[in-house]
Design a protein around this motif. Sequence first.
Motif, PDB file in Angstrom:
ATOM      1  N   THR A 243     -23.723  47.461  -9.958  1.00 43.34           N
ATOM      2  CA  THR A 243     -22.583  46.621  -9.607  1.00 43.34           C
ATOM      3  C   THR A 243     -23.023  45.167  -9.583  1.00 43.34           C
ATOM      4  O   THR A 243     -24.094  44.826  -9.079  1.00 43.34           O
ATOM      5  CB  THR A 243     -22.016  47.020  -8.234  1.00 43.34           C
ATOM      6  N   GLU A 244     -22.182  44.346 -10.147  1.00 47.12           N
ATOM      7  CA  GLU A 244     -22.476  42.908 -10.160  1.00 47.12           C
ATOM      8  C   GLU A 244     -21.460  42.181  -9.293  1.00 47.12           C
ATOM      9  O   GLU A 244     -20.306  42.584  -9.217  1.00 47.12           O
ATOM     10  CB  GLU A 244     -22.413  42.382 -11.597  1.00 47.12           C
ATOM     11  N   SER A 245     -21.919  41.114  -8.666  1.00 47.58           N
ATOM     12  CA  SER A 245     -20.999  40.336  -7.849  1.00 47.58           C
ATOM     13  C   SER A 245     -20.047  39.564  -8.747  1.00 47.58           C
ATOM     14  O   SER A 245     -20.401  39.176  -9.862  1.00 47.58           O
ATOM     15  CB  SER A 245     -21.770  39.406  -6.938  1.00 47.58           C
ATOM     16  N   TRP A 246     -18.868  39.326  -8.245  1.00 49.32           N
ATOM     17  CA  TRP A 246     -17.874  38.592  -9.027  1.00 49.32           C
ATOM     18  C   TRP A 246     -18.184  37.097  -8.982  1.00 49.32           C
ATOM     19  O   TRP A 246     -18.577  36.552  -7.958  1.00 49.32           O
ATOM     20  CB  TRP A 246     -16.491  38.837  -8.459  1.00 49.32           C
ATOM     21  N   ASN A 247     -18.003  36.495 -10.114  1.00 52.20           N
ATOM     22  CA  ASN A 247     -18.180  35.038 -10.194  1.00 52.20           C
ATOM     23  C   ASN A 247     -16.805  34.400 -10.052  1.00 52.20           C
ATOM     24  O   ASN A 247     -16.042  34.290 -11.006  1.00 52.20           O
ATOM     25  CB  ASN A 247     -18.825  34.672 -11.537  1.00 52.20           C
ATOM     26  N   TRP A 248     -16.487  33.958  -8.809  1.00 50.43           N
ATOM     27  CA  TRP A 248     -15.178  33.368  -8.573  1.00 50.43           C
ATOM     28  C   TRP A 248     -15.172  31.930  -9.060  1.00 50.43           C
ATOM     29  O   TRP A 248     -15.949  31.107  -8.615  1.00 50.43           O
ATOM     30  CB  TRP A 248     -14.854  33.411  -7.080  1.00 50.43           C
ATOM     31  N   PRO A 249     -14.279  31.597  -9.978  1.00 56.54           N
ATOM     32  CA  PRO A 249     -14.289  30.232 -10.519  1.00 56.54           C
ATOM     33  C   PRO A 249     -13.827  29.173  -9.524  1.00 56.54           C
ATOM     34  O   PRO A 249     -14.143  28.013  -9.672  1.00 56.54           O
ATOM     35  CB  PRO A 249     -13.334  30.297 -11.720  1.00 56.54           C
TER      36      PRO A 249
END
Length: 55
Positions: free
Chosen positions: A47-53
């Motif tokens: 699982t990868e963390s989300w990259n919130w723009p």
Amino acid sequence: MPQLNPAPWFAILTFSWLIFLTLIPPKILAHTFPNEPTTQSAQKPKTESWNWPWH
């Protein structure tokens, strides 16, 4: 109201249950499913963390 003699009815009940218990379970246990479930791997998916723009 007439009373029924329980002797023949109890024998019929007993023999019918014996028939059911000897014929039906092997038929149920012999049932095979058309799609056998596949075993899943023991590894957890990465699982990868989300990259919130906006953060």
